[in-house]
Design an enzyme around this catalytic site. Sequence first.
Site, short mmCIF file in Angstrom:
data_model
loop_
_atom_site.label_atom_id
_atom_site.label_comp_id
_atom_site.label_asym_id
_atom_site.label_seq_id
_atom_site.Cartn_x
_atom_site.Cartn_y
_atom_site.Cartn_z
N LYS A 145 -4.05 2.25 -1.95
CA LYS A 145 -5.38 2.80 -1.69
C LYS A 145 -5.16 3.94 -0.73
O LYS A 145 -4.74 3.74 0.40
CB LYS A 145 -6.27 1.74 -1.04
CG LYS A 145 -6.95 0.87 -2.05
CD LYS A 145 -8.05 0.08 -1.43
CE LYS A 145 -7.46 -1.06 -0.64
NZ LYS A 145 -8.14 -1.50 0.50
N ASP A 172 0.82 -1.21 0.00
CA ASP A 172 0.00 0.00 0.00
C ASP A 172 0.86 1.25 0.00
O ASP A 172 2.01 1.22 0.39
CB ASP A 172 -0.85 0.04 1.28
CG ASP A 172 -1.93 -1.02 1.25
OD1 ASP A 172 -2.26 -1.48 0.16
OD2 ASP A 172 -2.43 -1.36 2.34
#
Length: 496
Positions: free
Chosen positions: A288, A266
Site C-alpha cells: 500500500k 508492504d
Amino acid sequence: MSRKPTETRVTRIEPLARLPVFFGLKGRRVIVAGGSEAAGWKAELIAAAGATVEVYAEDPSEELREVLARLDNPNIIHLARPWSISIFKGAALAILATENDAEAQAFRCAAIDAGVPCNVVDRPAFCDFSFGGIVNRSPLVIGISTDGAAPVFGQAIRTKIEAMLPQGLTRWAEAAQSWRPAVQALSLSFQKRRAFWERFTALALAKPNDLPRDEEREQLLAESVSTASSPEKGSAVLVGAGPGDPELMTLKAVRALQSADIVLYDDLVSRAVLDFARREAKTMLVGKTGHGPSCKQEDINRLMVSFAQQGKRVIRLKSGDPMVFGRATEEIEACRAAGIQVEVIPGITTAQGVASRLLKSLTHRAIARRVQFLTGHDNKGQLPPDIDWRAIADDAATTVVYMPARTIKALADAALHNGLPPSTPAIAVYNATRVDEDVIEATIATLADRMADKERNGPVIVLIGRAMEGAAENWAALLPTSKSDAALTAQRSVSA
Ligand code: SAH
C-alpha cells in the site's frame, strides 16, 4: 488504483564467491602429501573430522616430524615414500603442501583423473576447494571464507563469532543430535516438530552454558505430545520491521521472520529486512503506497485469515512500528473475528529512527514538552480536515508528520496561519536509516518549496519544532567525509 496481492519470488541468494559445504569424513581415507609442517597441520585438521589420513612424505622436515610425533594420532599414518598416482583411488580428498608448480600441476591432474577433490596448500590456482576459518562448537560448525581476498579480515570475523557463541553450545548441539530420534519417533506434524525445536532453541540460547538435562528433554517432549492431538492451528503475527536498517529490528522480530510460513509485506519494508525471512517462507507483496497502486485492506485481511486457517504461521511485516499508521487494528480485528490467534511484535517507528540519525531528541525539557505524530493525509489522500491546528501551532511541541509528501504545503500554510512562528525549524528525512538517506533542513515557511524543488524517491517524514534546530548539521557530521562536505555545502548555499 488498486492491485492484487502478489507472490514475489525474491531472489534469496546473491552470487556466492564460494559454496560452503560440510564434508562428512568419518571413516574415509584422505591423502596428504608433502614434507613441510603445513602437511602436518592439515593432517591434524582432517583427522579431527574423523578421517584416516595418509601422510606421504619421503623426506619429512624436522618440523613435520615434530608435529606428527606430538599428535601421536593412530588415524594419521606416515608413509615414508613419495605420492604416486595409485594412491588416489577411493580417497575422499587429496591435499598437497609444496612450493613446486610442476609437482602441484601433476598432483592436481592425478586427482582430477581419479575424481578426487584437490587442494594445494596456499596455491589457489591448483585447488578445487579451500579451507576456511572455523568456529568449532561441534556438532555445530561454522566455516568462514573471504575467497582468499583478506585472510586477516576473515580471522577478525572468526574472533567475533567465537566471542558471540558460548562454548556450551557444543553440549546443546550434541543434545539436539541425541534427542532427535526420540522426537522423530513421536510422529508429530511438521508444525509441532518445529514448535519442539523452537522451544529447544529458546532454552539453549537462554542458558547456553548449562548442561542440557534429561528432565528438560522429557518436559519439552511432554509439552509437544500434549498438544499433538489438537488440530493444527495457524496464527498471525504483526511484526514491526523498523524504518529500513535491518539492525533496527528487535530480536523477537528476527525470530518471528525465521519461523514464518508466509510473509505478507508492504512496499516500504526494505529488502535487507526481508532477507531475514525463513528461506522456505512464501513472500507476498501486499503493498500500500500513498499514491501508487495499492492492495485493498480487505484483501489483505482476508489473505491473513485464510492462510492462518490453513494452519500457516503468517507474518504480517510492516514498516516501522505496526501500531503507528499501520492499520493494525483492522488486521487484528479481522483475525480475532475469525478466531485466529494474533500477536504483535513492535518495531522502531520512523520518528524514532530519524531522531537517532539526527542526534536530536524529540522531547526537550524547555522547548519540546510534547511530541505529536500526525498523518499528512486521510483516506482520500487529502490533508485530514479535522486537525487540531492549535496543537500544531504550539511552538513547545515536536510535530512528526508521516506521509507528508503531497500535503506539506497546505499543512505548513495552515500551521503558519494558526500562529506557528515562520522561523520554526522543519526538516524532511527521506529513506531514513537506509543507505540512500537524505535530509532537507528548512523552516516551516520554506520547507514545502524546498521539498518541491527536487523530485526524490522513497518515503519521507517531516519533523517540525524548535527541538530540531541544527539537526541537519548533526546528520551531516555523521556521514562519510565526501558526502558530508557535499551536504554541508548544499545547506550553506540554501541558508545563504
Ligand atoms: N508504521 C510506520 C509508518 C507507516 S505510514 C512507522 O511506524 O514508521 C508510512 C509513512 O511512514 C511514509 O509515508 C513515511 O512518512 C514514513 N516512513 C516509513 N519508513 C520511512 C523511512 N525509511 N524514511 C522516511 N519515512 C518513512
